[in-house]
Design a protein around this motif. Structure first.
Motif, short mmCIF file in Angstrom:
data_model
loop_
_atom_site.label_atom_id
_atom_site.label_comp_id
_atom_site.label_asym_id
_atom_site.label_seq_id
_atom_site.Cartn_x
_atom_site.Cartn_y
_atom_site.Cartn_z
N ALA A 1 36.09 46.06 46.77
CA ALA A 1 37.12 46.60 46.29
C ALA A 1 38.27 45.93 45.41
N GLN A 2 38.31 44.69 45.73
CA GLN A 2 39.23 43.85 45.14
C GLN A 2 38.85 43.86 43.57
N VAL A 3 37.49 43.57 43.33
CA VAL A 3 37.00 43.31 41.93
C VAL A 3 36.83 44.71 41.39
N SER A 4 36.96 45.99 41.76
CA SER A 4 36.67 47.11 41.15
C SER A 4 37.96 47.88 40.69
N ASP A 5 39.19 47.32 41.00
CA ASP A 5 40.42 48.15 40.79
C ASP A 5 40.39 48.35 39.32
N GLU B 1 31.35 47.80 34.85
CA GLU B 1 32.15 46.77 35.73
C GLU B 1 31.94 47.37 36.99
N ALA B 2 32.14 48.30 37.58
CA ALA B 2 31.92 48.88 38.93
C ALA B 2 30.66 48.61 39.52
N VAL B 3 29.64 48.77 38.54
CA VAL B 3 28.34 48.84 38.99
C VAL B 3 27.93 47.30 39.16
N ALA B 4 28.35 46.38 38.31
CA ALA B 4 28.44 44.98 38.44
C ALA B 4 28.82 44.38 39.62
N ALA B 5 30.01 44.89 40.02
CA ALA B 5 30.85 44.63 41.36
C ALA B 5 29.74 44.88 42.60
N LEU B 6 29.17 46.29 42.51
CA LEU B 6 28.47 46.77 43.63
C LEU B 6 27.04 45.81 43.68
N GLU B 7 26.83 45.36 42.60
CA GLU B 7 25.20 44.74 42.40
C GLU B 7 25.57 43.28 43.33
N THR B 8 26.73 43.13 43.65
CA THR B 8 26.64 41.70 44.70
C THR B 8 26.38 41.93 45.99
N VAL C 1 42.89 49.63 45.63
CA VAL C 1 44.09 49.73 45.18
C VAL C 1 44.48 48.74 44.02
N SER C 2 45.21 49.39 43.08
CA SER C 2 45.79 48.54 42.16
C SER C 2 47.17 49.24 41.77
N GLY C 3 47.82 48.05 41.63
CA GLY C 3 49.39 48.14 41.51
C GLY C 3 50.11 48.87 42.75
#
Length: 192
Positions: free
Chosen positions: A58-62, A72-79, A136-138
């Motif tokens: 969640a922190q890296v997908s905002d 980019e969201a897929v790359a975060a999920l691949e972790t 969460v973003s901003g």
């Protein structure tokens, strides 16, 4: 008047039966409690691990959601791909629509956040645990990460521990029966 035939039991047999029954109940309850506590601990560990992974994603997908970058969201999920217990992982936008998902053998039916939440409903030990973490973003929620993990490892460990506990219980009960018989004889022989 004494009962005829097989219904006649001596005081000695009754005492042994009572001692064995009470010992059996105590051992079975204790073994059941140990197995349940272990299963609950394993479940909590699984849920905490999945929640930590979801929070990290969640922190890296905002920014991926804010700037509409599903790759980019897929790359975060691949972790999460290296964790064998994870069955589904997805990022949803603020309306709950699928934004990105971790492709796996099980993810073809993955369409909505409601589906992921429904996967873990019901049962003493449901087959799945679902963790949903807001993105969460901003200061505003822009979406969520949902991870569904299989509880199969928890189930297998609980079954293995139940088998060990049953084996120990049978051994303890046999020892208790021999001890109860010996103690009962030492008490009842002088009286009878």
């Amino acid at each position: 008047m004494k009962a005829p035939g097989p219904f006649r039991r001596s005081l000695r047999a009754r005492l042994v039966g009572f001692a064995f029954a009470t010992s059996s109940i105590a051992v079975v309850v204790a073994c059941g409690a140990i197995v349940m506590l272990s299963a609950i601990g394993r479940w909590d560990d699984l849920e905490r691990g999945i929640a930590a992974r979801a929070a990290t994603i969640a922190q890296v997908s905002d920014l991926a959601l804010v700037f509409d970058l599903p790759d980019e969201a897929v790359a975060a999920l691949e972790t999460a791909a290296g964790d064998p217990s994870i069955v589904h992982a997805a990022v949803f936008d603020e309306s709950g629509e699928l934004f990105a998902r971790l492709e796996s053998d099980h993810s073809s039916a993955l369409e909505t956040l409601d589906f992921m939440r429904a996967k873990s409903a019901g049962g003493l030990l449901p087959p799945f645990v679902t963790v949903v973490e807001p993105i969460v973003s901003g200061g505003e929620e822009v979406g969520s990460v949902a991870i569904v993990a299989s509880t199969e490892t928890v189930r297998r460990a609980a079954v293995r521990e139940a088998r060990v506990a049953l084996t120990i219980a049978v051994g303890v009960l046999l020892c208790a029966a021999f001890i109860a018989y010996g103690l009962q004889r030492s008490v009842s022989d002088p009286i009878l």
